[in-house]
Design a protein around this motif. Structure first.
Motif, short mmCIF file in Angstrom:
data_model
loop_
_atom_site.label_atom_id
_atom_site.label_comp_id
_atom_site.label_asym_id
_atom_site.label_seq_id
_atom_site.Cartn_x
_atom_site.Cartn_y
_atom_site.Cartn_z
N PRO A 21 0.80 -1.23 0.00
CA PRO A 21 0.00 0.00 0.00
C PRO A 21 0.83 1.27 0.00
O PRO A 21 0.40 2.30 -0.52
N TYR A 22 2.05 1.21 0.57
CA TYR A 22 2.90 2.40 0.57
C TYR A 22 3.46 2.67 -0.82
O TYR A 22 3.49 3.81 -1.28
N LEU A 23 3.91 1.61 -1.51
CA LEU A 23 4.41 1.79 -2.87
C LEU A 23 3.29 2.28 -3.79
O LEU A 23 3.52 3.14 -4.65
N ILE A 24 2.10 1.72 -3.62
CA ILE A 24 0.97 2.16 -4.45
C ILE A 24 0.66 3.63 -4.18
O ILE A 24 0.32 4.38 -5.10
N TYR A 25 0.82 4.04 -2.92
CA TYR A 25 0.57 5.45 -2.60
C TYR A 25 1.66 6.35 -3.18
O TYR A 25 1.36 7.40 -3.77
N TYR A 26 2.91 5.96 -3.05
CA TYR A 26 4.01 6.79 -3.55
C TYR A 26 3.95 6.94 -5.07
O TYR A 26 4.28 8.01 -5.60
N TYR A 27 3.52 5.89 -5.78
CA TYR A 27 3.50 5.91 -7.25
C TYR A 27 2.06 5.91 -7.77
O TYR A 27 1.77 5.37 -8.83
N ARG A 28 1.16 6.54 -7.04
CA ARG A 28 -0.26 6.47 -7.40
C ARG A 28 -0.56 7.11 -8.74
O ARG A 28 -1.43 6.64 -9.48
N LYS A 29 0.14 8.18 -9.09
CA LYS A 29 -0.11 8.83 -10.37
C LYS A 29 0.32 7.94 -11.53
O LYS A 29 -0.42 7.77 -12.51
N GLN A 30 1.52 7.39 -11.42
CA GLN A 30 2.00 6.52 -12.49
C GLN A 30 1.14 5.27 -12.63
O GLN A 30 0.82 4.84 -13.75
N LEU A 31 0.74 4.69 -11.49
CA LEU A 31 -0.10 3.49 -11.54
C LEU A 31 -1.49 3.80 -12.09
O LEU A 31 -2.09 2.96 -12.78
N HIS A 32 -1.99 4.98 -11.82
CA HIS A 32 -3.30 5.34 -12.37
C HIS A 32 -3.23 5.46 -13.89
O HIS A 32 -4.16 5.03 -14.59
N ILE A 33 -2.14 6.03 -14.38
CA ILE A 33 -1.97 6.11 -15.84
C ILE A 33 -1.89 4.71 -16.43
O ILE A 33 -2.49 4.41 -17.48
N LEU A 34 -1.16 3.81 -15.76
CA LEU A 34 -1.06 2.43 -16.23
C LEU A 34 -2.42 1.75 -16.24
O LEU A 34 -2.80 1.09 -17.21
#
Length: 383
Positions: A7-20
């Motif tokens: 959950p911390y990695l998903i939070y830190y990279y939330r913008k990039q993951l949302h684009i993906l």
């Protein structure tokens, strides 16, 4: 894969993951409409993008997607009923369409289902059009909207999902931690930059606005209730106002500052409060159980000095008494915050506890001193 669901990695990279996620959802929609050769398939792609939009978390997409599905189904149903009226007069279909849209626009101003009402109006226009569409076109358009919406919801929920509940936890924890740092810096003689403090206060306020926008998505995920979140946000707002007033009151006059400095034991109580607030932010962010308390400031011991305070010119000073009251008020608000957070049954998180050891959890500010941790027996270790 388990690391990717951290959950911390998903939070830190939330913008990039949302684009993906958005790109994969659009790709899935495109493959489906191409493979099955669906007519009017552009509506499916538009719906997928509209549902995901700028919402990177599951709760937001569930809320928006659910409202879109509701509005689309009701709009399509009413639109089909309008089109099936036998031998209508030329004015009837446009009148019914405009009347339905007027009602939908009114609903957008009256409740939380404003997006459903908007989609209801759009779907009626999409289905009825100029009143000369056949039922086949109307059905295909509605079907494509449903397909695109469902794909957006499914991809968001299954592909490295970011929980709105986690985002709410992190924002609450970060605001509490920043308030702890501001309060600690204010109660010490260390110099700090006023511009940096103002920047931090603006960031705290901006994050408070984000929390308010997350109430419905978090409630949609089913762990934290809307009323409890509203209470926490209200307490945060009052704590921010109290800290801002403390920053102004303490330095109102040099004479008042000197009298405050002579209050025996006040600095220890302030240090305890700042440390407890920092610990509270840590516990919230790492998903641990909250078992803290803040001792209320004992104002009786300072009452005589505060009420008889005078400046070097002999004028009465009211800032020491006001400053003492503000400190006690911040302590009372902090206790209320601890009570609210500890009463939230689903706030502690086993997922966060397991993954917290891998991450640097509390943000740092270069110009603001950090409250030192209490002994290990009273404060969890900050890995």
């Amino acid at each position: 894969m388990f690391r990717l669901r951290d959950p911390y990695l998903i939070y830190y990279y939330r913008k990039q993951l949302h684009i993906l996620r958005s790109s994969i959802a659009l790709t899935c929609t495109f493959l489906i409409i191409t493979f099955f050769e669906l007519p009017h398939s552009a509506w499916a792609l538009v719906s997928t993008l509209m549902v995901m939009g700028n919402l990177p978390h599951v709760g937001g997409v569930l809320d928006k997607g659910g409202q879109r599905l509701l509005g689309t189904l009701l709009g399509a149903l009413l639109g089909l009923l309008i089109l099936t009226i036998p031998s209508p007069p030329g004015w009837l279909i446009p009148f019914l369409t405009l009347a339905s849209i007027a009602i939908a626009l009114f609903i957008t101003f009256t409740g939380r289902f404003s997006y459903s009402a908007l989609m209801f109006g759009i779907t009626i226009l999409m289905v009825v059009g100029a009143g000369n569409h056949d039922l086949t076109i109307a059905l295909w358009r509605s079907f494509n909207v449903l397909i695109g919406t469902l794909i957006g919801i499914i991809v968001t929920a299954l592909l490295l999902p970011q929980k709105a509940t986690d985002l709410m936890r992190f924002l609450i924890a970060d605001n509490i931690d920043k308030l702890s740092r501001l309060y600690h810096a204010h109660t010490t003689d260390r110099r700090y930059d006023d511009d940096e403090v103002q920047h931090m206060l603006k960031k705290i306020t901006a994050q408070l606005v984000k929390q308010r926008n997350l109430i419905d998505p978090v409630h949609q995920e089913g762990r934290l209730k809307r009323g409890a979140l509203e209470d926490i946000i209200s307490l945060e707002r009052r704590m921010i106002s109290t800290v801002e007033l403390l920053l102004e009151t303490h330095w109102a006059t040099r004479d008042g500052h000197d009298i405050i400095e002579r209050f025996e034991g006040l600095r220890n109580e302030q240090y305890e409060l700042a440390t407890t607030l920092g610990t509270l932010g840590y516990l919230v962010k790492t998903g641990r159980n909250i078992d803290l308390s803040v001792g209320l400031f004992h104002l009786d011991r300072y009452a005589d000095q505060a009420m008889t305070a005078k400046s070097s010119s002999g004028r009465a000073l009211y800032s020491p008494a006001g400053y003492l009251w503000l400190n006690r008020e911040l302590g009372r608000q902090s206790n209320a915050m601890i009570t609210c957070l500890s009463n939230m049954q689903h706030l502690p998180s086993q997922r966060l506890r397991k993954r917290s050891r891998r991450h640097h959890l509390i943000s740092t500010e270069k110009t603001l001193p950090v409250p030192e941790a209490r002994p290990e027996s009273t404060v969890p270790d900050r890995e």
